[in-house]
Design an enzyme around this catalytic site. Sequence first.
Site, PDB file in Angstrom:
ATOM      1  N   GLU A  12      43.965  34.926  50.698  1.00 23.88           N
ATOM      2  CA  GLU A  12      42.603  35.127  51.179  1.00 23.88           C
ATOM      3  C   GLU A  12      42.464  34.880  52.682  1.00 23.88           C
ATOM      4  OE1 GLU A  12      40.367  33.917  46.984  1.00 23.88           O
ATOM      5  OE2 GLU A  12      40.572  32.409  48.562  1.00 23.88           O
ATOM      6  N   ASP A 198      38.352  39.893  39.184  1.00 18.55           N
ATOM      7  CA  ASP A 198      38.297  40.007  37.732  1.00 18.55           C
ATOM      8  C   ASP A 198      36.834  40.013  37.312  1.00 18.55           C
ATOM      9  OD1 ASP A 198      37.599  37.055  37.541  1.00 18.55           O
ATOM     10  OD2 ASP A 198      39.624  36.923  38.345  1.00 18.55           O
TER      11      ASP A 198
END
Length: 235
Positions: A12, A198
Amino acid sequence: MNVGIIGAMEPEVKILREAMQNPQTLTKAGFTFYTGELAGNTVTLVQSGIGKVASTIATTLLIDNFAPDCVINTGSAGGFDPSLNVGDVVISSEVRHHDVDVTAFGYEIGQVPQMPAGFAAHPKLVAAAEQTIAQISDVKTLVGLICTGDIFMCDPIRIEKARSDFPTMLAVEMEGASIAQTCHTLNTPFVVIRSMSDIAGKESPQSFEEYLETASINSSKMVVALLEKLTAVSL
């Protein structure tokens, strides 16, 4: 503008770190802070680690040592809105804790005592992020409530409880509300920008890991574009 950027995991923050010009490093309490130029702004980037305690410490050190004009939390999240797909983006209008319950003493679900029930992102940062993403990407972008807890949300019972407690929640993750609470306490504007890795109720650790790279690329791309727009924004 002087901007602080926080991501929990290496994927990230890696793309943003590699894009920085003239980076310098400072290590405090085990956290490495990278300061340099990115998209016309002075930026300090830190990988906080996963969870609320780690992100609180990282945010406190970031603000105390570098005094950013604002803080951007970037990374991945699990989508709760049924219209979201992997790779889509959610921008926080507000962030709340989903794993706090002091309702026995009259507080709202998710409210930490002596704190607001939710932490509002700075409206100019939200607007700039929304405009930026609309200009550079065709992924679905929603603005609304993001909730945070020290739980990977793959248990159907926990998912349904969170849906019941926070029916407008768009996405769930593990750092945003603690970062927001710290920014609230230290009087620093913030926004959370998360790309979906997700979808809650459908994910597994395997699907999360599979799509983490996609989410990290998308969220990093959004942050760079937002930084370009922030050169003309006054908070």
